[in-house]
Design an enzyme around this catalytic site. Structure first.
Site, short mmCIF file in Angstrom:
data_model
loop_
_atom_site.label_atom_id
_atom_site.label_comp_id
_atom_site.label_asym_id
_atom_site.label_seq_id
_atom_site.Cartn_x
_atom_site.Cartn_y
_atom_site.Cartn_z
N ASN A 92 18.61 52.29 -9.58
CA ASN A 92 17.48 51.53 -8.59
C ASN A 92 16.22 52.65 -8.30
O ASN A 92 16.96 53.88 -8.08
CB ASN A 92 17.95 51.05 -7.50
CG ASN A 92 18.76 49.43 -8.32
OD1 ASN A 92 18.36 48.90 -8.96
ND2 ASN A 92 19.75 50.00 -7.81
N GLU A 122 18.48 52.10 -2.10
CA GLU A 122 19.38 51.76 -0.60
C GLU A 122 19.51 53.99 -0.13
O GLU A 122 19.07 54.16 1.22
CB GLU A 122 19.83 51.12 -0.64
CG GLU A 122 19.39 49.49 -0.90
CD GLU A 122 21.35 49.00 -0.97
OE1 GLU A 122 21.58 49.34 -0.23
OE2 GLU A 122 20.94 47.44 -0.50
N HIS A 154 21.41 57.91 -8.36
CA HIS A 154 23.08 58.11 -8.37
C HIS A 154 22.86 57.25 -9.16
O HIS A 154 21.58 55.73 -9.74
CB HIS A 154 23.57 57.36 -7.87
CG HIS A 154 23.01 56.60 -6.54
ND1 HIS A 154 21.79 56.20 -6.23
CD2 HIS A 154 22.49 54.72 -6.91
CE1 HIS A 154 21.52 54.89 -4.96
NE2 HIS A 154 22.31 53.96 -5.59
N HIS A 166 24.56 53.36 -11.17
CA HIS A 166 25.49 52.81 -11.55
C HIS A 166 25.99 52.73 -12.72
O HIS A 166 25.14 52.47 -13.98
CB HIS A 166 25.10 51.08 -10.94
CG HIS A 166 24.21 51.33 -9.48
ND1 HIS A 166 25.25 50.73 -8.19
CD2 HIS A 166 23.24 52.29 -9.21
CE1 HIS A 166 24.35 51.11 -7.50
NE2 HIS A 166 23.21 51.32 -7.75
P1 AMP Z 1 21.01 51.57 -4.29
O1 AMP Z 1 20.78 50.03 -4.15
O2 AMP Z 1 21.44 51.91 -6.25
O3 AMP Z 1 20.34 52.66 -3.92
O4 AMP Z 1 22.49 51.62 -4.38
C1 AMP Z 1 23.61 51.94 -3.74
C2 AMP Z 1 24.65 51.81 -3.41
O5 AMP Z 1 25.68 52.80 -2.83
C3 AMP Z 1 25.38 50.48 -2.91
O6 AMP Z 1 25.54 50.16 -4.36
C4 AMP Z 1 26.58 50.15 -2.26
O7 AMP Z 1 27.10 49.59 -2.06
C5 AMP Z 1 26.68 51.70 -2.39
N1 AMP Z 1 27.07 53.01 -0.81
C6 AMP Z 1 26.63 52.84 0.00
N2 AMP Z 1 27.77 53.30 0.89
C7 AMP Z 1 28.63 53.80 0.08
C8 AMP Z 1 29.76 54.93 0.01
N3 AMP Z 1 29.99 56.01 1.89
N4 AMP Z 1 30.57 55.07 -0.46
C9 AMP Z 1 30.60 54.16 -1.81
N5 AMP Z 1 29.19 53.33 -2.46
C10 AMP Z 1 28.11 53.65 -1.14
#
Ligand code: AMP
Length: 122
Positions: A91, A99, A104, A106
């Site tokens: 994303n 977010e 990163h 996925h």
């Molecule tokens: P994005 O919307 O691509 O930025 O996804 C962020 C992802 O980070 C989401 O799928 C969250 O569930 C994941 N996430 C947020 N905080 C943590 C954490 N402390 N450990 C593992 N995953 C996390």
């Protein structure tokens, strides 16, 4: 996009908060997503301070990019998901609902993922 050192993945990389680690090398750290969307849902993050795929693809060194991509492929092989299949997704920015402002990937696997991304429920 300026990099904010206080983002949650930067804190995980610094060891300030825990993660469920599945892989680490010089270029990448991979851990389980805290809110998994599929039976296997892994996040793969580069070690360097890159806010997004746009930032990483423009600013990272050849060694960082190669090391990171090699790591992502290795993680999928180590998880045993190559034969059944998996999806990699990054994303980037508001329309993609990014977010966490540390680049990163996925890695989704463990079930039939369907052909395309579903629109959100209305
Ligand atoms: P994005 O919307 O691509 O930025 O996804 C962020 C992802 O980070 C989401 O799928 C969250 O569930 C994941 N996430 C947020 N905080 C943590 C954490 N402390 N450990 C593992 N995953 C996390």
């Amino acid at each position: 996009m300026a990099y904010d050192e206080s983002n949650i993945f930067a804190r995980i990389l610094r060891g300030e908060i825990p993660c469920d680690k599945v892989y680490e090398d010089d270029h990448a750290l991979a851990f389980k997503d805290i809110n998994p969307q599929t039976p296997t849902h892994i996040l793969v993050v580069p070690k360097g301070p890159y806010a997004s795929f746009d930032d990483f693809s423009a600013q990272a060194s050849e060694a960082e990019i190669a090391g990171f991509v090699r790591a992502a492929g290795k993680i999928a092989r180590e998880l045993g998901v190559v034969a059944p299949g998996y999806r990699i997704l990054a994303n980037t920015g508001p329309d993609a609902h990014q977010e966490v402002m540390h680049f990163h990937l996925h890695l989704f696997a463990g079930k039939d993922l369907g052909r395309m991304i579903k629109p959100p429920e209305k």
